[in-house]
Design a protein around this motif. Structure first.
Motif, PDB file in Angstrom:
ATOM      1  N   PHE A   1       3.991   1.132  -6.563  1.00  0.00           N
ATOM      2  CA  PHE A   1       3.652   0.558  -5.286  1.00  0.00           C
ATOM      3  C   PHE A   1       4.844   0.097  -4.648  1.00  0.00           C
ATOM      4  CE2 PHE A   1      -0.960   0.714  -5.550  1.00  0.00           C
ATOM      5  CZ  PHE A   1      -1.225   0.776  -6.761  1.00  0.00           C
ATOM      6  N   ARG A   2       5.042  -0.327  -3.587  1.00  0.00           N
ATOM      7  CA  ARG A   2       6.313  -0.824  -2.978  1.00  0.00           C
ATOM      8  C   ARG A   2       6.007  -1.644  -1.725  1.00  0.00           C
ATOM      9  NH1 ARG A   2       8.690   4.595   0.335  1.00  0.00           N
ATOM     10  NH2 ARG A   2       7.159   4.749   1.931  1.00  0.00           N
ATOM     11  N   GLN A   3       6.964  -2.538  -1.246  1.00  0.00           N
ATOM     12  CA  GLN A   3       6.617  -3.712  -0.276  1.00  0.00           C
ATOM     13  C   GLN A   3       7.843  -3.905   0.339  1.00  0.00           C
ATOM     14  OE1 GLN A   3       4.556  -7.193  -1.632  1.00  0.00           O
ATOM     15  NE2 GLN A   3       3.887  -7.517   0.438  1.00  0.00           N
ATOM     16  N   ALA A   4       7.885  -3.547   1.443  1.00  0.00           N
ATOM     17  CA  ALA A   4       9.139  -3.893   2.352  1.00  0.00           C
ATOM     18  C   ALA A   4       8.786  -5.196   3.183  1.00  0.00           C
ATOM     19  CB  ALA A   4       9.065  -2.837   3.465  1.00  0.00           C
ATOM     20  N   PRO A   5       9.766  -5.844   3.584  1.00  0.00           N
ATOM     21  CA  PRO A   5       9.656  -7.430   4.099  1.00  0.00           C
ATOM     22  C   PRO A   5       8.646  -7.424   5.481  1.00  0.00           C
ATOM     23  CG  PRO A   5      12.074  -6.916   3.799  1.00  0.00           C
ATOM     24  CD  PRO A   5      11.161  -5.487   3.452  1.00  0.00           C
ATOM     25  N   GLY A   6       7.865  -8.234   5.535  1.00  0.00           N
ATOM     26  CA  GLY A   6       6.891  -8.401   6.371  1.00  0.00           C
ATOM     27  C   GLY A   6       5.826  -7.436   6.419  1.00  0.00           C
ATOM     28  N   LYS A   7       5.818  -6.448   5.379  1.00  0.00           N
ATOM     29  CA  LYS A   7       4.637  -5.517   5.329  1.00  0.00           C
ATOM     30  C   LYS A   7       3.803  -5.922   4.125  1.00  0.00           C
ATOM     31  CE  LYS A   7       7.127  -1.690   7.799  1.00  0.00           C
ATOM     32  NZ  LYS A   7       7.155  -0.406   7.916  1.00  0.00           N
ATOM     33  N   GLU A   8       2.573  -5.213   4.196  1.00  0.00           N
ATOM     34  CA  GLU A   8       1.839  -5.272   3.076  1.00  0.00           C
ATOM     35  C   GLU A   8       2.151  -4.348   1.789  1.00  0.00           C
ATOM     36  OE1 GLU A   8      -2.532  -6.330   5.022  1.00  0.00           O
ATOM     37  OE2 GLU A   8      -2.227  -4.631   3.713  1.00  0.00           O
ATOM     38  N   ARG A   9       1.956  -4.541   0.496  1.00  0.00           N
ATOM     39  CA  ARG A   9       2.252  -3.865  -0.735  1.00  0.00           C
ATOM     40  C   ARG A   9       1.423  -2.448  -0.389  1.00  0.00           C
ATOM     41  NH1 ARG A   9       2.764  -6.261  -6.356  1.00  0.00           N
ATOM     42  NH2 ARG A   9       3.806  -7.721  -4.966  1.00  0.00           N
ATOM     43  N   GLU A  10       2.076  -1.348  -0.540  1.00  0.00           N
ATOM     44  CA  GLU A  10       1.480  -0.056  -0.424  1.00  0.00           C
ATOM     45  C   GLU A  10       1.514   0.961  -1.583  1.00  0.00           C
ATOM     46  OE1 GLU A  10       3.229   1.653   3.009  1.00  0.00           O
ATOM     47  OE2 GLU A  10       4.996   2.277   2.033  1.00  0.00           O
ATOM     48  N   ALA A  11       0.829   1.805  -1.883  1.00  0.00           N
ATOM     49  CA  ALA A  11       0.793   2.714  -3.022  1.00  0.00           C
ATOM     50  C   ALA A  11       1.924   3.708  -2.628  1.00  0.00           C
ATOM     51  CB  ALA A  11      -0.520   3.346  -3.123  1.00  0.00           C
ATOM     52  N   VAL A  12       2.582   4.301  -3.652  1.00  0.00           N
ATOM     53  CA  VAL A  12       3.293   5.587  -3.754  1.00  0.00           C
ATOM     54  C   VAL A  12       2.729   6.477  -4.413  1.00  0.00           C
ATOM     55  CG1 VAL A  12       5.582   5.987  -4.149  1.00  0.00           C
ATOM     56  CG2 VAL A  12       5.266   3.914  -3.317  1.00  0.00           C
ATOM     57  N   SER A  13       2.361   6.202  -5.528  1.00  0.00           N
ATOM     58  CA  SER A  13       1.891   7.391  -6.570  1.00  0.00           C
ATOM     59  C   SER A  13       1.231   6.678  -7.961  1.00  0.00           C
ATOM     60  CB  SER A  13       3.100   8.235  -7.045  1.00  0.00           C
ATOM     61  OG  SER A  13       2.842   9.298  -7.884  1.00  0.00           O
ATOM     62  N   CYS A  14       0.611   7.768  -8.388  1.00  0.00           N
ATOM     63  CA  CYS A  14      -0.283   7.015  -9.814  1.00  0.00           C
ATOM     64  C   CYS A  14      -0.480   8.038 -10.744  1.00  0.00           C
ATOM     65  CB  CYS A  14      -1.453   6.166  -9.483  1.00  0.00           C
ATOM     66  SG  CYS A  14      -2.900   7.415  -8.661  1.00  0.00           S
ATOM     67  N   ILE A  15      -0.290   7.731 -11.931  1.00  0.00           N
ATOM     68  CA  ILE A  15      -0.721   8.906 -12.983  1.00  0.00           C
ATOM     69  C   ILE A  15      -1.769   8.482 -13.761  1.00  0.00           C
ATOM     70  CG2 ILE A  15       1.238   8.144 -14.301  1.00  0.00           C
ATOM     71  CD1 ILE A  15       1.461  10.951 -15.343  1.00  0.00           C
ATOM     72  N   ALA A  16      -2.939   9.111 -13.969  1.00  0.00           N
ATOM     73  CA  ALA A  16      -3.923   8.790 -15.070  1.00  0.00           C
ATOM     74  C   ALA A  16      -3.429   8.978 -16.563  1.00  0.00           C
ATOM     75  CB  ALA A  16      -5.183   9.480 -14.611  1.00  0.00           C
ATOM     76  N   SER A  17      -4.222   8.003 -17.235  1.00  0.00           N
ATOM     77  CA  SER A  17      -3.741   8.042 -18.605  1.00  0.00           C
ATOM     78  C   SER A  17      -4.724   8.953 -19.356  1.00  0.00           C
ATOM     79  CB  SER A  17      -4.044   6.455 -19.390  1.00  0.00           C
ATOM     80  OG  SER A  17      -5.798   6.161 -19.151  1.00  0.00           O
ATOM     81  N   SER A  18      -5.772   9.513 -19.012  1.00  0.00           N
ATOM     82  CA  SER A  18      -6.740  10.096 -19.736  1.00  0.00           C
ATOM     83  C   SER A  18      -6.544  11.828 -19.347  1.00  0.00           C
ATOM     84  CB  SER A  18      -8.222   9.982 -19.305  1.00  0.00           C
ATOM     85  OG  SER A  18      -8.353  10.026 -18.054  1.00  0.00           O
ATOM     86  N   ASP A  19      -6.154  12.016 -18.242  1.00  0.00           N
ATOM     87  CA  ASP A  19      -6.074  13.367 -17.984  1.00  0.00           C
ATOM     88  C   ASP A  19      -4.727  13.848 -17.288  1.00  0.00           C
ATOM     89  OD1 ASP A  19      -8.566  13.246 -15.502  1.00  0.00           O
ATOM     90  OD2 ASP A  19      -6.604  12.136 -15.429  1.00  0.00           O
ATOM     91  N   GLY A  20      -3.923  12.586 -17.057  1.00  0.00           N
ATOM     92  CA  GLY A  20      -2.821  12.895 -16.392  1.00  0.00           C
ATOM     93  C   GLY A  20      -2.497  13.468 -14.817  1.00  0.00           C
TER      94      GLY A  20
END
Length: 126
Positions: free
Chosen positions: A37-56
């Motif tokens: 995730f990322r958060q820029a000044p004055g902005k909400e935290r936003e998603a970038v990417s994710c990877i699952a543990s079970s099936d990748g």
């Protein structure tokens, strides 16, 4: 309790690349879904990417598709975010997060994650 530490941030010129690392301690990372995730000044935290543990299974937000690559090396207890073709708008504090039992399709939701690192600053500027 799982602890996460990010590294690899810094100052890079537009068009450049960085690889962020997220290293876990106290517990093995292989049972956890990982999100960046990322958060820029004055902005909400936003998603970038994710990877699952079970099936990748991997998900990217539209802003990350084609430029960023998420991966994990369970043997090293580390996850990575390779960022290419960086733009000034990518500047933010980047956080990795870990969670369990995340519902399919919800890997990009901030509230699904239980453990967070302290963040690493990425600045894209000429």
């Amino acid at each position: 309790q799982l602890q996460l530490v990010e590294s690899g941030g810094g100052l890079v010129q537009p068009g450049g690349s960085l690889r962020l690392s997220c290293t876990a301690s106290e517990l093995p990372l292989d049972s956890y879904d990982i999100g960046w995730f990322r958060q820029a000044p004055g902005k909400e935290r936003e998603a970038v990417s994710c990877i699952a543990s079970s099936d990748g299974i991997i998900m990217y937000t539209d802003s990350a598709k084609g430029r960023f690559n998420i991966s994990r090396d369970n043997a090293k207890n580390t996850a990575y975010l390779q960022m290419n073709s960086l733009k000034p708008e990518d500047s933010a504090v980047y956080y990795c997060a870990a969670g369990v039992f995340i519902q399919p399709g919800r890997g990009l939701v901030v509230d699904e994650y239980d453990y967070w690192g302290q963040g690493t600053q990425v600045t894209v500027s000429s």
